[in-house]
Design an enzyme around this catalytic site. Structure first.
Site, PDB file in Angstrom:
ATOM      1  N   ILE A  55       0.876  -1.161   0.000  1.00 26.64           N
ATOM      2  CA  ILE A  55       0.000   0.000   0.000  1.00 26.64           C
ATOM      3  C   ILE A  55       0.917   1.216   0.000  1.00 26.64           C
ATOM      4  CG2 ILE A  55      -0.195  -0.052   2.526  1.00 26.64           C
ATOM      5  CD1 ILE A  55      -2.965   1.161   2.286  1.00 26.64           C
ATOM      6  N   SER A  56       0.651   2.169  -0.874  1.00 23.69           N
ATOM      7  CA  SER A  56       1.570   3.285  -1.070  1.00 23.69           C
ATOM      8  C   SER A  56       1.648   4.176   0.170  1.00 23.69           C
ATOM      9  CB  SER A  56       1.133   4.137  -2.265  1.00 23.69           C
ATOM     10  OG  SER A  56       1.232   3.427  -3.467  1.00 23.69           O
ATOM     11  N   GLN A  57       2.764   4.868   0.283  1.00 24.60           N
ATOM     12  CA  GLN A  57       2.943   5.899   1.299  1.00 24.60           C
ATOM     13  C   GLN A  57       1.802   6.921   1.181  1.00 24.60           C
ATOM     14  OE1 GLN A  57       6.546   8.009   0.571  1.00 24.60           O
ATOM     15  NE2 GLN A  57       6.234   9.517   2.197  1.00 24.60           N
TER      16      GLN A  57
END
Length: 213
Positions: A55-57
């Site tokens: 899951i992206s920053q």
């Protein structure tokens, strides 16, 4: 419970779109990560979600969403459903979301999660993201959360005139560039802008030769 502190941290980092910040504030990122990661879900960092994906920053999620400048009612194609967090952000902004995921092991749980949370009207597909979703094109915007080595021609071709594409592009190992590409209204060359150096998981298929950055 939302992420009030996270939204405030993103504002201090330069995210200025108040609509995006409000959505981040209202969403609980912990609901989109494995149970073992929930204690650190409020941190501004990428987290593993299984099957070699992340899951992206949150800063990157907010930055990319802000770069799209989505308006309510616009149709957006998302490449890389993942856990569904970016999908939820787009939907909360009032967009009609078409989201594609190449891994059934992620796509199924993401759909169940979003529907359980009350997100209706999102269109889901398991398939090759580099091919896009041609039968429902054109789209007002396209957002990619995995990096192809070059910009897939199909994704650009599925933008309406004036549409925006935000996508990381670059090698599997090494530096990538987050690009914003605007399709002009009258057949001119695409407008390509380099926004940020990034590192994303690779897109699982290789686009054919064509529009190469």
């Amino acid at each position: 419970m939302g992420d009030v502190e996270l939204a405030e941290a993103l504002r201090r980092q330069g995210i200025s779109d108040t609509r995006v910040l409000e959505v981040i504030r209202e969403l609980d990122r912990a609901a989109f990560v494995p149970e073992s990661m929930r204690d650190v879900a409020g941190l501004d960092s990428p987290l593993p979600i299984g099957h070699g994906q992340t899951i992206s920053q949150p800063f990157i999620v907010a930055f990319m969403t802000q770069a799209l400048n989505l308006q309510p009612g616009e149709r957006v194609l998302e490449i890389g459903t993942g856990s569904g967090y970016q999908t939820a952000v787009l939907a909360r902004l009032g967009a009609e979301v078409y989201t594609m995921e190449s891994l059934p092991e992620l796509a199924g749980p993401a759909r169940e999660r979003l529907e359980r949370m009350g997100f209706n009207g999102i269109h889901f597909r398991v398939g090759d993201g580099s091919a896009g979703w041609p039968e429902d094109a054109p789209f007002d915007a396209v957002l990619g959360t995995a990096a192809p080595e070059r910009l897939p021609p199909a994704l650009y071709q599925q933008l309406r005139p004036g549409g925006r594409l935000v996508l990381p592009v670059g090698p599997r190992h090494g530096s990538q560039e987050l690009l914003r590409v605007i399709r002009p209204s009258r057949g001119e060359a695409p407008q390509v802008e380099k926004l940020l150096g990034v590192r994303f998981v690779p897109m699982t298929s290789t686009p054919p030769p064509g529009f190469v950055h």
